[in-house]
Design an enzyme around this catalytic site. Structure first.
Site, PDB file in Angstrom:
ATOM      1  N   ASN A   9       0.861  -1.180   0.000  1.00  0.00           N
ATOM      2  CA  ASN A   9       0.000   0.000   0.000  1.00  0.00           C
ATOM      3  C   ASN A   9       0.903   1.237   0.000  1.00  0.00           C
ATOM      4  O   ASN A   9       1.557   1.528   1.001  1.00  0.00           O
ATOM      5  CB  ASN A   9      -0.884  -0.032   1.262  1.00  0.00           C
ATOM      6  CG  ASN A   9      -1.672   1.241   1.460  1.00  0.00           C
ATOM      7  OD1 ASN A   9      -1.794   2.060   0.547  1.00  0.00           O
ATOM      8  ND2 ASN A   9      -2.215   1.419   2.662  1.00  0.00           N
ATOM      9  N   LYS A  11       0.097   4.322  -0.189  1.00  0.00           N
ATOM     10  CA  LYS A  11      -0.527   5.494   0.452  1.00  0.00           C
ATOM     11  C   LYS A  11      -0.335   6.753  -0.420  1.00  0.00           C
ATOM     12  O   LYS A  11      -0.283   6.644  -1.643  1.00  0.00           O
ATOM     13  CB  LYS A  11       0.041   5.686   1.858  1.00  0.00           C
ATOM     14  CG  LYS A  11       0.002   4.403   2.671  1.00  0.00           C
ATOM     15  CD  LYS A  11       0.267   4.624   4.124  1.00  0.00           C
ATOM     16  CE  LYS A  11       0.299   3.294   4.836  1.00  0.00           C
ATOM     17  NZ  LYS A  11       0.398   3.422   6.269  1.00  0.00           N
ATOM     18  N   HIS A  96      -9.225   1.302   5.362  1.00  0.00           N
ATOM     19  CA  HIS A  96      -7.910   1.423   6.003  1.00  0.00           C
ATOM     20  C   HIS A  96      -8.040   2.322   7.233  1.00  0.00           C
ATOM     21  O   HIS A  96      -8.818   3.282   7.234  1.00  0.00           O
ATOM     22  CB  HIS A  96      -6.899   1.999   5.007  1.00  0.00           C
ATOM     23  CG  HIS A  96      -5.490   1.907   5.507  1.00  0.00           C
ATOM     24  ND1 HIS A  96      -4.981   2.820   6.409  1.00  0.00           N
ATOM     25  CD2 HIS A  96      -4.510   1.005   5.287  1.00  0.00           C
ATOM     26  CE1 HIS A  96      -3.732   2.474   6.700  1.00  0.00           C
ATOM     27  NE2 HIS A  96      -3.423   1.371   6.029  1.00  0.00           N
ATOM     28  N   GLU A  98      -6.321   4.643   8.312  1.00  0.00           N
ATOM     29  CA  GLU A  98      -6.098   6.079   8.082  1.00  0.00           C
ATOM     30  C   GLU A  98      -7.373   6.732   7.552  1.00  0.00           C
ATOM     31  O   GLU A  98      -7.653   7.894   7.837  1.00  0.00           O
ATOM     32  CB  GLU A  98      -4.908   6.269   7.126  1.00  0.00           C
ATOM     33  CG  GLU A  98      -3.597   6.019   7.869  1.00  0.00           C
ATOM     34  CD  GLU A  98      -2.494   5.413   7.034  1.00  0.00           C
ATOM     35  OE1 GLU A  98      -2.558   5.461   5.799  1.00  0.00           O
ATOM     36  OE2 GLU A  98      -1.551   4.869   7.650  1.00  0.00           O
ATOM     37  N   GLU A 168      -5.084  -5.082  10.868  1.00  0.00           N
ATOM     38  CA  GLU A 168      -4.016  -4.100  11.041  1.00  0.00           C
ATOM     39  C   GLU A 168      -4.223  -3.359  12.357  1.00  0.00           C
ATOM     40  O   GLU A 168      -4.995  -2.385  12.410  1.00  0.00           O
ATOM     41  CB  GLU A 168      -4.045  -3.090   9.898  1.00  0.00           C
ATOM     42  CG  GLU A 168      -3.850  -3.706   8.529  1.00  0.00           C
ATOM     43  CD  GLU A 168      -3.274  -2.693   7.554  1.00  0.00           C
ATOM     44  OE1 GLU A 168      -2.135  -2.883   7.138  1.00  0.00           O
ATOM     45  OE2 GLU A 168      -3.951  -1.699   7.267  1.00  0.00           O
ATOM     46  N   GLY A 174       3.011   1.902  10.722  1.00  0.00           N
ATOM     47  CA  GLY A 174       3.992   2.968  10.515  1.00  0.00           C
ATOM     48  C   GLY A 174       4.742   3.367  11.773  1.00  0.00           C
ATOM     49  O   GLY A 174       5.390   4.409  11.814  1.00  0.00           O
ATOM     50  N   SER A 213       3.831  -2.534  10.255  1.00  0.00           N
ATOM     51  CA  SER A 213       5.292  -2.590  10.364  1.00  0.00           C
ATOM     52  C   SER A 213       5.873  -3.953   9.967  1.00  0.00           C
ATOM     53  O   SER A 213       6.807  -4.444  10.603  1.00  0.00           O
ATOM     54  CB  SER A 213       5.734  -2.201  11.780  1.00  0.00           C
ATOM     55  OG  SER A 213       5.331  -0.876  12.063  1.00  0.00           O
TER      56      SER A 213
HETATM   57  C1  PEP Z   1      -0.517  -0.014   6.238  1.00  0.00           C
HETATM   58  O1  PEP Z   1      -0.662   1.188   6.229  1.00  0.00           O
HETATM   59  O2  PEP Z   1      -1.374  -0.734   5.737  1.00  0.00           O
HETATM   60  C2  PEP Z   1       0.678  -0.545   6.883  1.00  0.00           C
HETATM   61  C3  PEP Z   1       0.649  -1.790   7.232  1.00  0.00           C
HETATM   62  O3  PEP Z   1       1.747   0.314   7.067  1.00  0.00           O
HETATM   63  P1  PEP Z   1       3.206  -0.038   7.659  1.00  0.00           P
HETATM   64  O4  PEP Z   1       3.652  -1.335   7.047  1.00  0.00           O
HETATM   65  O5  PEP Z   1       4.067   1.103   7.299  1.00  0.00           O
HETATM   66  O6  PEP Z   1       3.031  -0.186   9.141  1.00  0.00           O
END
Ligand code: PEP
Length: 252
Positions: A9, A11, A96, A98, A168, A174, A213
C-alpha cells in the site's frame, strides 16, 4: 493451503516518475517468483495508469487504495468501482485505519464500499483493527468482531476468495511496533471464527492477512502462523528491495 497474498500500500506517496521506477524494480525483482502467491501494489490514483501499463502481463496485480459506492454522478472527487476496473485495478483496499481515523469513515460507509465493489467485480481487501487505547482497555476482540461483522454479514458472495480481511492493529501501522506473531494469530483465529459463523464452509477461502510494520525480518515468523495468509505492507512497500525480499520469503 491458501494462496498467499503480499500487497504493498503506497498510500499518498510516489509521483508518477517515482511510481514508474518503483514498479519497474518490483517487476524485475519478482518476475521469477512462481509460488502460490498474489502480489499486489496499490499506487495512488494519479499513478494507476502508469503502474497498470507496467504490470500488465506480469505476475503483479494492481489495487486502488479507496473507492466510492456509486457508479457515476455528482460525487465530486470520488472514484467508482467501474472507474477503477477501467484503470486496470483488480482489487481495492477498503476501510484502512487512516481513512477511518483521519477521514471519519464509518463501518456503514465501509460496508457500502464493499458491496458496490464486489457488485461491480472488484476483489476487496477490508481493513480492520483496534487502536492502542482500545487494546489497552482489553477491547481488541470486541472492536475487530464488530468491524468484521458489520463489513461482511449478509453479504452475497458468489466467490469467497474475492474478499480478504486485513487485520491491522492501528498502533502497529507505521510505528515500527508490530504485534508478535502470537498476538496477531490470536486475532486472526478469531476473525476466522467470525467469518466461519457468517459464511460457513465457504469462509475457508477467505484470506486473512496481517499489516503493521511488516518487514523482511519479521515476515517469516508471521507467515508461520496457521491463520496468517499474507501481509499488507506500508513503509516497506515503498522500497523495491524490501518489498521483493518480503515477496520472495512469502513465495518460498
Ligand atoms: C498499512 O498502512 O497498511 C501498513 C501496514 O503500514 P506499515 O507497514 O508502514 O506499518
Amino acid at each position: 493451503m491458501k494462496r498467499m497474498m503480499i500487497a504493498g500500500n503506497w498510500k499518498m506517496n510516489m509521483l508518477r516518475h517515482e511510481a514508474k521506477e518503483l514498479t519497474q524494480n518490483i517487476v524485475s525483482g519478482v518476475k521469477d517468483v512462481k509460488g502460490d502467491i498474489d502480489i499486489l501494489v496499490a499506487p495512488p490514483f494519479t499513478a494507476l495508469d502508469i503502474v497498470g501499463g507496467l504490470i500488465s502481463d506480469t505476475n503483479i496485480k494492481m489495487a486502488a487504495q479507496d473507492v466510492f459506492w456509486e457508479d457515476r454522478g455528482a460525487f465530486t472527487g470520488e472514484i467508482s468501482p467501474a472507474m477503477l476496473i477501467d484503470a486496470g485495478c483488480k482489487w481495492v483496499i477498503i476501510g484502512h485505519s487512516e481513512r477511518r481515523g483521519i477521514l471519519g469513515e464509518t463501518d456503514s460507509i465501509v460496508r457500502k464500499k464493499i458491496k458496490a465493489s464486489l457488485g461491480d467485480g472488484l476483489n476487496v481487501i477490508v481493513c480492520v483493527g483496534e487502536t492502542l487505547k482500545e487494546r489497552e482497555s482489553g477491547k481488541t476482540i470486541k472492536i475487530v468482531r464488530s468491524q468484521v461483522e458489520s463489513a461482511l454479514t449478509e453479504l452475497e458472495l458468489d466467490e469467497p476468495g474475492k474478499v480478504v480481511v486485513a487485520y491491522e492493529p492501528v498502533w502497529a501501522i507505521g510505528t515500527g511496533k508490530n504485534a508478535t506473531p502470537e498476538e496477531a494469530e490470536h486475532v486472526h483465529a478469531t476473525i476466522r471464527e467470525i467469518t466461519g459463523n457468517i459464511f460457513g464452509q465457504d469462509s475457508e477461502r477467505i484470506r486473512i492477512i496481517y499489516g503493521g510494520s511488516v518487514k523482511e525480518d519479521n515476515i517469516k515468523e508471521l507467515l508461520h502462523m496457521e491463520n496468517i495468509d499474507g501481509a499488507l505492507i506500508g513503509g516497506a512497500g515503498l522500497n523495491a528491495d524490501s518489498f521483493v525480499k518480503i515477496v520472495k520469503i512469502a513465495g518460498e
